[in-house]
Design an enzyme around this catalytic site. Structure first.
Site, PDB file in Angstrom:
ATOM      1  CB  CYS A 113      15.838  12.548  -6.846  1.00 33.20           C
ATOM      2  SG  CYS A 113      14.574  13.492  -5.977  1.00 33.20           S
ATOM      3  N   GLY A 114      13.623   9.994  -5.953  1.00 34.90           N
ATOM      4  CA  GLY A 114      12.220   9.576  -6.008  1.00 34.90           C
ATOM      5  C   GLY A 114      11.260  10.742  -6.099  1.00 34.90           C
ATOM      6  CG  HIS A 115      10.903  13.518  -2.940  1.00 33.56           C
ATOM      7  ND1 HIS A 115       9.732  12.960  -2.484  1.00 33.56           N
ATOM      8  CD2 HIS A 115      11.763  13.483  -1.883  1.00 33.56           C
ATOM      9  CE1 HIS A 115       9.876  12.613  -1.212  1.00 33.56           C
ATOM     10  NE2 HIS A 115      11.094  12.914  -0.834  1.00 33.56           N
TER      11      HIS A 115
END
Length: 528
Positions: free
Chosen positions: A75-77
């Site tokens: 997950c980038g976030h």
């Protein structure tokens, strides 16, 4: 006793199941109970407890206040949050705050993710006093100080108790915005409402008092919440209704409205607060702050603002700063400044003055009244039709050619409405290109795309990105919204079935919310 009877008696006693061994009353052998594996101490990474199904229970017992992040390695976030999360843990550790931060790898711990209804990453939940079943959803900011302050207000007092004028003055002088609740009875339920709101209004300091001398000092005779600020009017009072009591929603809206400057300059620091104010009407003055004649217009703009407090938010956009995305959203070029634009952020309808007259307090107020009174029609953005709009497999649509292509009765038209900044749009782009390539020789099928941030369609509003709509051939101007999985196989099944999805296909897909303006102010999340 006969020595020959003793072995027989022992055998019978054993067969009866005494001492928990041997066959029980049902004749089945009882297995010794399995020992629970010993609880493990959770490991730490950068001051963050790393939890699993085996270690969560122990962590909840050892830490009465525990914030847990459910994350996914991909997950980038989550990756962006990680350093801020660690900084928050370090800040709280230096203060010896009685709260710990932890994390759980959701995909690696599916039972925990399911138990706590985790459907997107990152998801943060706050556990109190070992309560395993009812954690509080984290609703605070995504940077270190905001995370730390959100927790401070839950493990400590959310408002400072004020006993005298010196304490009140010190609190008021310490911050630009301070809110003090004046309550004659601190056991009243209105005080609990006030303190609950104070837990989440992290950019404001709160105080609380029941001292008669402070009521007198600030000219109050009954319970009142007072907002003190070092700008504009300086003070705003919210009297508590003696019959209905203090309504948290009403108080929240009051504080948001009156904590805003009468005129706010749009930038990355103020954008979140602009949209959080819940004032749907925004009036924007576009100026170049490096030019003296432009700066002189600010006085008249500010002079008009008090009459619209709470109804219209007055915003200044500097075209000389990094605000190209705002200009694009309103279809403007920097050289068109100074100019006014009005937008309702709920409907996204935009309005412009009928003429390019001077910007004065009178003209600004007149423009606002005209829009609010329904005397001005909204305008709609449209790019020019590119000369090669139909030369690629994916056709390029704009506002000016949308109607003739989408509602061509001889064609089945499948359109992607996208935003250039949208991550989900970028991720599905290869599948959309492959779909267009696959059906490029089908004369009755058109695969197209439209940049919905630069082209607006009055009869077809778009509220999320990407939005996919299918316009089947034939009369009636029928429109079908696609809600399936975004891959080539499912797209193909949808087209081959004439705009219907197979029953087994999922109906919920991730999407990027339509921004209230170019700045997307929603919390960062990646859906599962």
């Amino acid at each position: 006793m006969d020595g020959q009877l003793l072995p027989v008696l022992l055998l019978l006693l054993g067969a009866s199941g005494l001492w928990g061994r041997g066959p029980g009353p049902e004749g089945a052998l009882e297995e010794p109970p399995e020992e629970e594996p010993p609880e493990e101490e959770p490991p730490e990474e950068d001051g963050i407890l790393v939890l699993s199904r085996q270690t969560l229970g122990l962590a909840l017992r050892e830490h009465p206040a525990l914030l847990v992040e459910f994350y996914a390695p991909w997950c980038g976030h989550c990756k962006a949050l990680a350093p801020e999360y660690s900084k928050a843990a370090a800040l709280l550790a230096t203060e010896s705050a009685k709260v710990r931060l932890a994390k759980v790898d959701g995909p690696a711990e599916p039972e925990l993710a399911e138990e706590f209804a985790v459907t997107e990453y990152p998801t943060l939940k706050f556990f109190r006093d070992g309560n395993h079943t009812h954690p509080e959803e984290y609703t605070g900011p995504w940077e270190a100080e905001g995370i730390a302050e959100w927790l401070r207000r839950r493990v400590g007092p959310s408002a400072t108790r004020l006993e005298d004028e010196e304490g009140a003055r010190a609190l008021i002088d310490a911050r630009d915005v301070v809110v003090i609740g004046f309550f004659q009875d601190l056991q009243d339920k209105d005080v609990a409402t006030f303190l609950a709101l104070a837990q989440d209004a992290l950019d404001v300091s709160f105080g609380l008092t029941n001292q008669p001398q402070l009521f007198q000092k600030f000219g109050l005779t009954k319970d009142t919440v007072v907002l003190f600020k070092k700008y504009d009017e300086g003070r705003a009072d919210f009297p508590v209704d003696e019959e209905l009591g203090l309504d948290q929603g009403d108080l929240s809206r009051f504080l948001l409205t009156h904590s805003m400057h009468l005129v706010t300059e749009f930038n990355s620091q103020t954008s979140r607060k602009i949209f959080a104010a819940r004032i749907l009407n925004h009036l924007l003055l576009f100026v170049n702050q490096t030019l003296a004649p432009h700066r002189e217009l600010l006085a008249g703009f500010r002079e008009a603002a008090p009459g619209f407090r709470g109804q219209v938010l007055f915003v200044v956009v500097d075209v000389g700063a990094n605000n190209d995305h705002v200009l694009q959203y309103f279809g403007l070029k920097a050289e068109e400044a100074p100019t006014l634009r009005f937008i309702n952020t709920e409907t996204t309808k935009k309005y412009m003055p009928a003429d390019r007259g001077p910007v004065t307090a009178t003209s600004v107020a007149a423009f606002c009244h005209a829009v609010l009174g329904g005397e001005v029609k909204p305008y709609h953005l449209s790019q020019e039709v590119p000369p090669d709009w139909d030369q690629r497999p994916v056709k390029t649509l704009v506002g000016k050619n949308f109607e003739q292509v989408a509602f061509d009765e001889t064609k089945n038209v499948f359109i992607k409405f996208y935003a250039p900044w949208c991550t989900h749009c970028k991720e599905m782009a290869p599948a959309w290109e492959a779909l267009a390539e696959k059906y490029r020789d089908h004369e009755d099928i058109v695969i197209a795309e439209l940049d919905a941030t630069a082209n607006e369609l009055e009869a077809l509003p778009v509220h999320g990105f990407p939005t996919l709509k299918y316009f089947p051939a034939g009369p009636g101007r029928k429109v079908i919204e696609y809600k399936g999985t975004r891959d080539l196989e499912t797209f193909s099944k949808f087209l081959d079935s004439g705009g219907e999805l197979p029953a087994e296909e999922p109906t919920e897909v991730p999407g990027a919310p339509f921004p209230e303006m170019p700045e997307n102010t929603t919390e960062p999340k990646d859906e599962l």
